[in-house]
Design an enzyme around this catalytic site. Structure first.
Site, mmCIF file in Angstrom:
data_model
loop_
_atom_site.group_PDB
_atom_site.id
_atom_site.type_symbol
_atom_site.label_atom_id
_atom_site.label_comp_id
_atom_site.label_asym_id
_atom_site.label_seq_id
_atom_site.Cartn_x
_atom_site.Cartn_y
_atom_site.Cartn_z
ATOM 1 N N GLU A 191 1.179 -1.163 0.035
ATOM 2 C CA GLU A 191 -0.196 -0.170 0.537
ATOM 3 C C GLU A 191 0.861 1.133 0.115
ATOM 4 O OE1 GLU A 191 -3.776 0.726 0.663
ATOM 5 O OE2 GLU A 191 -3.363 -1.695 0.504
ATOM 6 N N CYS A 251 -2.175 9.807 2.335
ATOM 7 C CA CYS A 251 -2.172 9.229 1.440
ATOM 8 C C CYS A 251 -2.714 9.423 0.188
ATOM 9 C CB CYS A 251 -1.761 7.705 0.906
ATOM 10 S SG CYS A 251 -2.787 7.004 2.311
HETATM 11 P P1 NAD Z 1 8.307 4.973 5.390
HETATM 12 O O1 NAD Z 1 8.246 4.179 3.559
HETATM 13 O O2 NAD Z 1 9.330 5.766 5.405
HETATM 14 O O3 NAD Z 1 7.838 4.264 6.196
HETATM 15 C C1 NAD Z 1 7.549 2.990 6.327
HETATM 16 C C2 NAD Z 1 7.587 1.598 7.530
HETATM 17 O O4 NAD Z 1 8.802 0.851 6.566
HETATM 18 C C3 NAD Z 1 7.738 2.085 8.537
HETATM 19 O O5 NAD Z 1 7.129 0.996 9.602
HETATM 20 C C4 NAD Z 1 9.569 2.053 8.917
HETATM 21 O O6 NAD Z 1 10.636 1.865 9.747
HETATM 22 C C5 NAD Z 1 9.590 1.458 7.476
HETATM 23 N N1 NAD Z 1 11.533 1.654 7.400
HETATM 24 C C6 NAD Z 1 11.039 2.234 6.092
HETATM 25 N N2 NAD Z 1 12.616 2.838 5.987
HETATM 26 C C7 NAD Z 1 13.117 1.055 6.116
HETATM 27 C C8 NAD Z 1 13.852 0.583 5.023
HETATM 28 N N3 NAD Z 1 15.062 0.920 4.233
HETATM 29 N N4 NAD Z 1 13.970 -0.933 5.168
HETATM 30 C C9 NAD Z 1 12.602 -1.512 5.741
HETATM 31 N N5 NAD Z 1 11.592 -1.131 6.153
HETATM 32 C C10 NAD Z 1 11.907 0.398 5.974
HETATM 33 O O7 NAD Z 1 6.707 5.860 4.534
HETATM 34 P P2 NAD Z 1 6.093 6.728 5.931
HETATM 35 O O8 NAD Z 1 7.070 7.946 5.773
HETATM 36 O O9 NAD Z 1 5.997 6.058 7.396
HETATM 37 O O10 NAD Z 1 5.241 7.071 5.436
HETATM 38 C C11 NAD Z 1 4.554 7.750 3.805
HETATM 39 C C12 NAD Z 1 4.468 7.060 2.991
HETATM 40 O O11 NAD Z 1 3.615 5.902 3.300
HETATM 41 C C13 NAD Z 1 4.718 8.257 1.523
HETATM 42 O O12 NAD Z 1 4.519 8.020 0.799
HETATM 43 C C14 NAD Z 1 2.141 7.537 1.577
HETATM 44 O O13 NAD Z 1 1.807 7.471 0.721
HETATM 45 C C15 NAD Z 1 2.269 6.261 2.615
HETATM 46 N N6 NAD Z 1 1.521 5.751 2.714
HETATM 47 C C16 NAD Z 1 0.451 4.637 1.829
HETATM 48 C C17 NAD Z 1 -0.588 4.335 2.511
HETATM 49 C C18 NAD Z 1 -1.978 3.901 1.818
HETATM 50 O O14 NAD Z 1 -2.969 3.212 2.675
HETATM 51 N N7 NAD Z 1 -1.625 3.291 0.292
HETATM 52 C C19 NAD Z 1 -1.331 5.162 3.620
HETATM 53 C C20 NAD Z 1 -0.609 6.335 4.479
HETATM 54 C C21 NAD Z 1 0.638 5.973 3.846
#
Ligand code: NAD
Length: 455
Positions: free
Chosen positions: A209, A243
């Site tokens: 997602e 998002c």
């Molecule tokens: P992110 O991808 O930075 O982090 C998400 C999760 O991944 C966190 O728990 C983090 O600890 C983990 N993570 C971060 N870097 C990682 C790595 N290198 N390896 C493994 N895991 C890692 O996202 P965010 O900043 O928390 O959220 C924002 C993003 O999420 C935006 O792009 C937003 O559009 C998207 N989002 C999508 C939805 C949806 O339902 N489609 C909902 C909310 C947010």
């Protein structure tokens, strides 16, 4: 607990068959509902500490939607788990054909920070409903909420069934290196690729997602006053850190002035003359995101807003016009309260612009022209959307939610969550009373009969 040991315990528990009965699943979902009620204030306070999210928004967009989802599952689960009869064919005659929904096993849920309760627990509802165990890795960027999730879920569930593993990227990587039976990831496209690579190592099925730039189109026939209010609401909610928030606005040039005026009035009505003082307006989650967002302020002319305060991680709702060529604000997902506005003359231009970019998570079109509405929906590919509104499609658990292409793979909510977290096992039951000989060698003289049936 070490990731390998935790998964081992969950797999053993799953293998015991304990999670499979419908009564067990219903009991766990009721437990989840109860803990959400019992610890409601702790959750509200934690999200407030993390980025000053107003209580009403926390209830409506985090806790309330979870109750709604659990209520739906409690009502329907007995039906969803039933085997589904499928048609038989001449080739398989005589047979009884059906599918059974089977849980995958142990699910890893990785959640982002922006709706830190909802996006950790909404997938959990589906995982439990389908009969799985789950490990949740919440975001390190909302530490107060993650701590409450850890403490509260740890108190109400045993770790063999549901465990919360707090931590930074290293924790996510340690979990991803394990052989989970399903991975459900919500977050950025950048990390989505890392998750997909990790899943490939064990051929683990997954849902991604993700996010992206969701366009919001307003044509010259739209009800501008209502469009302005709804767009301003969708951009101001969670301070734009949603998002599916309208990322940028494409407005017909003949109505730009009126729409901008409406947006400005809507923001003023919602948050007063100084949104800094409004109790209904959240803050940016951390300094990195604050600085990233402030750097976009130079990408256009500030029509409204543009105030910020680093000590409070505050950025006011801001409308930007005259966006400069190649500006970053039009390349990256904004994920904050800034709304760049671009005008158009013809719908063809709009469709070309949208199609020239990665497929968005959401698309919004405000119009009274049904031909335009139909054309945009048919010609543009996007995850989910709304006509004459923004964001609100997520409130309906009957609509699957997910992206397409760069905005995600797979979907969930309601029955779609149950399907996402279940493997659909197909069964053909044969009988002994008839054994048509065409398939058996020697094949001599049988081809013409096969050709009559399979033509
Ligand atoms: P992110 O991808 O930075 O982090 C998400 C999760 O991944 C966190 O728990 C983090 O600890 C983990 N993570 C971060 N870097 C990682 C790595 N290198 N390896 C493994 N895991 C890692 O996202 P965010 O900043 O928390 O959220 C924002 C993003 O999420 C935006 O792009 C937003 O559009 C998207 N989002 C999508 C939805 C949806 O339902 N489609 C909902 C909310 C947010």
């Amino acid at each position: 607990m070490d990731a390998a040991e935790l998964l081992k315990r969950q797999k053993e528990y799953f293998a015991s068959g304990a999670t499979k009965s419908v009564d067990f699943r219903i009991h766990q979902l009721k437990t989840l509902k109860e803990l959400l009620k019992e610890h409601e204030q702790e959750f509200v306070d934690a999200v407030y500490q993390d980025f000053k999210k107003p209580e009403l928004e926390t209830y409506a967009t985090e806790l309330g939607v979870l109750h709604d989802e659990i209520n739906l599952v409690l009502k329907k689960l007995n039906k969803w788990v039933m085997p589904r009869k499928k048609k038989q064919t001449l080739i398989s005659f005589p047979s009884y054909n059906y599918t059974v929904a089977e849980p995958y096993g142990s699910v890893l849920i990785i959640a982002p920070w922006n709706y830190p309760i909802q996006l950790a627990l909404m997938p959990l509802i589906g995982a439990i409903a389908a009969g799985n165990t789950a490990v949740i890795k919440p975001s390190e960027l909302t530490p107060n909420t993650s701590a409450v999730l850890n403490r509260v879920l740890g108190k109400w569930f045993k770790p063999e069934l549901v465990a919360v593993e707090e931590g930074e990227v290293e924790k996510a990587n340690a979990l991803l290196s394990q052989n989970f039976d399903y991975i459900f990831f919500t977050g950025s496209p950048r990390v989505g690729k890392i998750v997909m690579e990790a899943a490939a190592k064990h051929l683990t099925p997954f849902t991604l997602e993700l996010g992206g730039k969701s366009p919001c189109i307003v044509d010259e026939t739209a009800d501008l006053e209502k469009a302005a209010r709804r767009i301003a609401w969708g951009k101001g909610l969670n301070a734009g850190q949603t998002c599916v928030a309208p990322d940028y606005l494409l407005v017909h040039e003949s109505v730009q002035d009126e729409l901008l005026q409406g947006l400005k009035e809507a923001f003023q009505e919602f948050y007063g003359d100084d949104p800094f003082k409004s109790p209904d307006y959240a803050r940016i989650v951390n300094k990195d995101h604050f600085e990233r967002l402030c750097s976009y302020l130079k990408d256009g002319q500030i029509y409204y807003g543009g105030q910020f305060d680093e000590s409070e991680l505050y950025i006011s709702p801001t409308i930007l016009t005259d966006i400069s060529e190649g500006a970053k604000i039009m390349e990256e997902e904004i994920f904050g309260p800034l709304l760049p506005v671009i005008t158009f003359k013809e719908m063809d231009e709009v469709i070309r612009t949208v199609k020239s970019k990665p497929k968005p998570l959401s698309l919004y079109i405000f119009t009274k022209n049904s031909a335009t509405e139909g054309r945009v929906i048919e010609e543009c590919s996007f995850g989910s959307g709304a006509v004459n509104d923004v964001v609100i499609q997520l409130s309906n658990p009957h609509l699957p939610f997910g992206g397409v292409g760069q905005s995600g793979i797979g979907s969930y909510r309601g029955k779609h969550s149950f399907d996402t977290f279940s493997h659909t096992k197909s069964i053909m039951k044969k009988y002994f009373w008839l054994d048509i000989p065409f398939r058996y060698p020697p094949y001599k003289g049988k081809l013409k009969w096969i050709k009559r049936v399979l033509k």
